[in-house]
Design an enzyme around this catalytic site. Structure first.
Site, mmCIF file in Angstrom:
data_model
loop_
_atom_site.group_PDB
_atom_site.id
_atom_site.type_symbol
_atom_site.label_atom_id
_atom_site.label_comp_id
_atom_site.label_asym_id
_atom_site.label_seq_id
_atom_site.Cartn_x
_atom_site.Cartn_y
_atom_site.Cartn_z
ATOM 1 N N HIS A 146 49.652 11.269 -26.162
ATOM 2 C CA HIS A 146 50.201 12.018 -25.032
ATOM 3 C C HIS A 146 49.856 11.315 -23.719
ATOM 4 O O HIS A 146 50.711 11.134 -22.846
ATOM 5 C CB HIS A 146 49.635 13.445 -25.056
ATOM 6 C CG HIS A 146 49.872 14.234 -23.805
ATOM 7 N ND1 HIS A 146 50.808 15.239 -23.708
ATOM 8 C CD2 HIS A 146 49.296 14.162 -22.579
ATOM 9 C CE1 HIS A 146 50.780 15.763 -22.487
ATOM 10 N NE2 HIS A 146 49.881 15.127 -21.784
ATOM 11 N N GLU A 147 48.610 10.892 -23.582
ATOM 12 C CA GLU A 147 48.192 10.238 -22.342
ATOM 13 C C GLU A 147 48.917 8.912 -22.146
ATOM 14 O O GLU A 147 49.345 8.586 -21.036
ATOM 15 C CB GLU A 147 46.674 10.014 -22.353
ATOM 16 C CG GLU A 147 45.863 11.290 -22.316
ATOM 17 C CD GLU A 147 46.248 12.179 -21.154
ATOM 18 O OE1 GLU A 147 46.630 11.668 -20.088
ATOM 19 O OE2 GLU A 147 46.185 13.413 -21.320
ATOM 20 N N HIS A 150 52.225 9.424 -20.701
ATOM 21 C CA HIS A 150 52.263 9.546 -19.237
ATOM 22 C C HIS A 150 52.395 8.171 -18.595
ATOM 23 O O HIS A 150 53.134 7.994 -17.624
ATOM 24 C CB HIS A 150 50.987 10.204 -18.715
ATOM 25 C CG HIS A 150 51.025 11.698 -18.748
ATOM 26 N ND1 HIS A 150 52.069 12.427 -18.243
ATOM 27 C CD2 HIS A 150 50.134 12.602 -19.221
ATOM 28 C CE1 HIS A 150 51.818 13.718 -18.409
ATOM 29 N NE2 HIS A 150 50.656 13.858 -18.999
ATOM 30 N N GLU A 229 54.852 17.046 -18.347
ATOM 31 C CA GLU A 229 53.885 17.337 -19.404
ATOM 32 C C GLU A 229 54.601 17.502 -20.735
ATOM 33 O O GLU A 229 54.159 16.972 -21.752
ATOM 34 C CB GLU A 229 53.082 18.608 -19.085
ATOM 35 C CG GLU A 229 52.012 18.411 -18.049
ATOM 36 C CD GLU A 229 50.972 17.382 -18.456
ATOM 37 O OE1 GLU A 229 50.606 17.335 -19.652
ATOM 38 O OE2 GLU A 229 50.540 16.610 -17.593
#
Lengths: 301, 188
Positions: A146-147, A150, A229
């Site tokens: 997930h990071e 980003h 997100e």
């Protein structure tokens, strides 16, 4: 579509948002000047240059200052959990076809992680001690994916520019409104408003803009953040071809928000979940979407 | 009348230019995707070699505690040799799958030797080998993503034009081993 294509598409979308932010800032600077009674035609080009310079400066942003604000340190390869963390980050970077980001650790007990850096080449991914202790490797990798999402989606660059513009708009609007207030009181004592009808309309427009712009820009920023997100969740799942790790990690995080979050509040929106929000409030003012909704969407992937 | 002719010529020229730009863009995209496939294979190759490098150290460490398990060591060494000598992605992946199987047996055997399990060198090698298995799996995923993009481009219009002209044809994806499909990707 390959991740490289997604990156290219995100770069274009980011450019559009930056352009919009530039226009908004420019409009506010002009409104600000109009409120102070300066001639708009004269101010407009100066305002454009100012806005450009401001955006340029805020996008050449410092990874170091984020790391300092969050009290993060480089991962220690002598410690097994941290070595495993570095391995999981490398694996996710290979799936994305990008060079592996640097890996940092934050010594706090809650489960959390963040990423910073404007592109994969200068990116840093950080996890908390709590994450290393309480998440299994599959969950940890879900969070790390997930990071990295980003970073691939250019979210950090986008947030930095947007937050800078939002702050500036708020500041300028406040100053301008005060100037208008005091100016109006001064004018009431005898002199008439300059310029006749045309000047008054411009003034009213400026007033409306200055009152609404801060609120509008802040809401836009928060809505954009929430959407990003969800996008990072999706990118993360696509990277590891598995939604279970992230789902289980989010469930663990939901039960685990801290009493004493470390680090500076300004970094809050970089985390996988805002550590300063203990209660699940779903509002237009949240930096992150509600955990339940994120879990629901993930389970449908 | 002359003006009418001019407008038509300009229009035709524009259309030709647009088509030419489109063809050029497609060709460039195909080349870029091919390079991406080559890079992705390079990444798999690097990880396979790293695996090959770790094996001798592992075998020596285990031999120190479990000399008699000769059959298992044989299997591992053979699989390693096959992997390092493989020609082409498909052969290398097949050999690597065999190596993963042989290593599973080795680690299962190591379970019976508690002093071996406590040996820090062994633990670190075990972590490293799991790590390389994961890296190979993700590198294969990235390779397959690149191949799928490429196949999509050369099988649909207008890329399919180049299929005939420049021999840009569909390429095979690398099959995942049957066992790996049942087990979650991250092993540790």
């Amino acid at each position: 579509m390959g991740f490289e294509d997604d990156i290219a598409r995100n770069r274009r979308a980011t450019a559009l948002v930056v352009a919009f932010m530039f226009l908004l800032l420019w409009a506010v600077i002009i409104g600000f000047s109009a409120a102070l009674g300066l001639p708009v035609a004269f101010v407009a080009p100066i305002a454009a240059v100012l806005a450009l310079v401001y955006i340029g400066v805020s996008s050449s942003f410092s990874v170091q200052s984020v790391l300092a604000a969050t009290q993060a340190r480089p991962a220690n390869l002598e410690v097994r959990e941290e070595r495993l963390l570095v391995q999981r980050v490398e694996e996710v970077a290979i799936a994305a076809g990008v060079p592996p980001p640097k890996v940092y650790v934050q010594d706090s007990r809650d489960i959390n992680a963040f990423a910073t850096g404007t592109k994969p080449e200068n990116a840093v991914v950080c996890a908390t001690q709590g994450a290393l202790q309480q998440l299994d490797q599959e969950e940890l990798q879900g969070v790390l994916a997930h990071e990295l999402g980003h970073v691939l989606n250019r979210d950090i660059l986008l947030s930095t520019i947007t937050i800078g513009v939002v702050g500036t708009i708020a500041l300028l609007a406040e100053i301008a409104l005060r100037a208008l207030w005091w100016g109006a009181r001064g004018r009431g004592r005898g002199s008439r408003g300059g310029g006749g009808g045309g000047g008054a309309i411009l003034l009213v427009l400026a007033l409306v803009l200055l009152v609404l712009a801060p609120l509008f820009s802040r809401l836009t920023y928060l809505a954009m953040r929430r959407r990003r997100e969800y996008l990072a969740d999706a990118t993360g799942v696509k990277l590891v071809r598995n939604n279970q790790g992230l789902v289980r990690a989010l469930r663990k995080i939901a039960g685990d928000l801290p009493d004493d979050p470390k680090g500076s509040r300004t970094a809050a929106s970089l985390y996988i979940e805002n550590p300063w929000v203990k209660t699940e409030v779903d509002s237009v003012f949240s930096t992150h979407p509600p955990l339940k909704e994120r879990i629901r969407r993930l389970e449908q992937m | 009348m002359a003006f009418h002719g001019l407008v038509v010529s300009v229009l035709v020229l524009l259309i030709v230019l647009v088509i030419a730009a489109w063809i050029l863009a497609t060709y460039n995209r195909i080349v870029r995707l091919e390079n991406r496939i080559d890079n992705a294979w390079g990444q798999i190759d690097v990880q396979l070699r790293r695996r090959g490098e770790l094996i001798p150290n592992l075998v020596e460490t285990v031999k120190g505690y479990a000399k008699h398990e000769r059959e298992v060591f044989e299997k591992v060494s053979q699989a390693r040799a096959a992997m390092l000598g493989a020609k082409g992605p498909a052969e290398a992946m097949a050999a690597d799958n065999m190596l993963t199987g042989a290593l599973k047996t080795l680690f299962a055997v190591a379970e019976a030797y508690p002093e071996l399990k406590a040996n820090t060198n062994f633990l670190q090698l075990q972590d490293e080998l799991s790590h390389t298995e994961n890296k190979v799996a993700f590198a294969r995923q990235h390779y397959n993503d690149a191949v799928t993009d490429y196949n999509n481009t050369v099988e649909t219009f207008p890329g399919i034009i180049f299929g005939a002209m420049f021999n840009k044809r569909e390429r095979p994806v690398l099959e995942a081993p049957a066992a790996a499909r049942e087990v979650p990707k991250v092993s540790f």
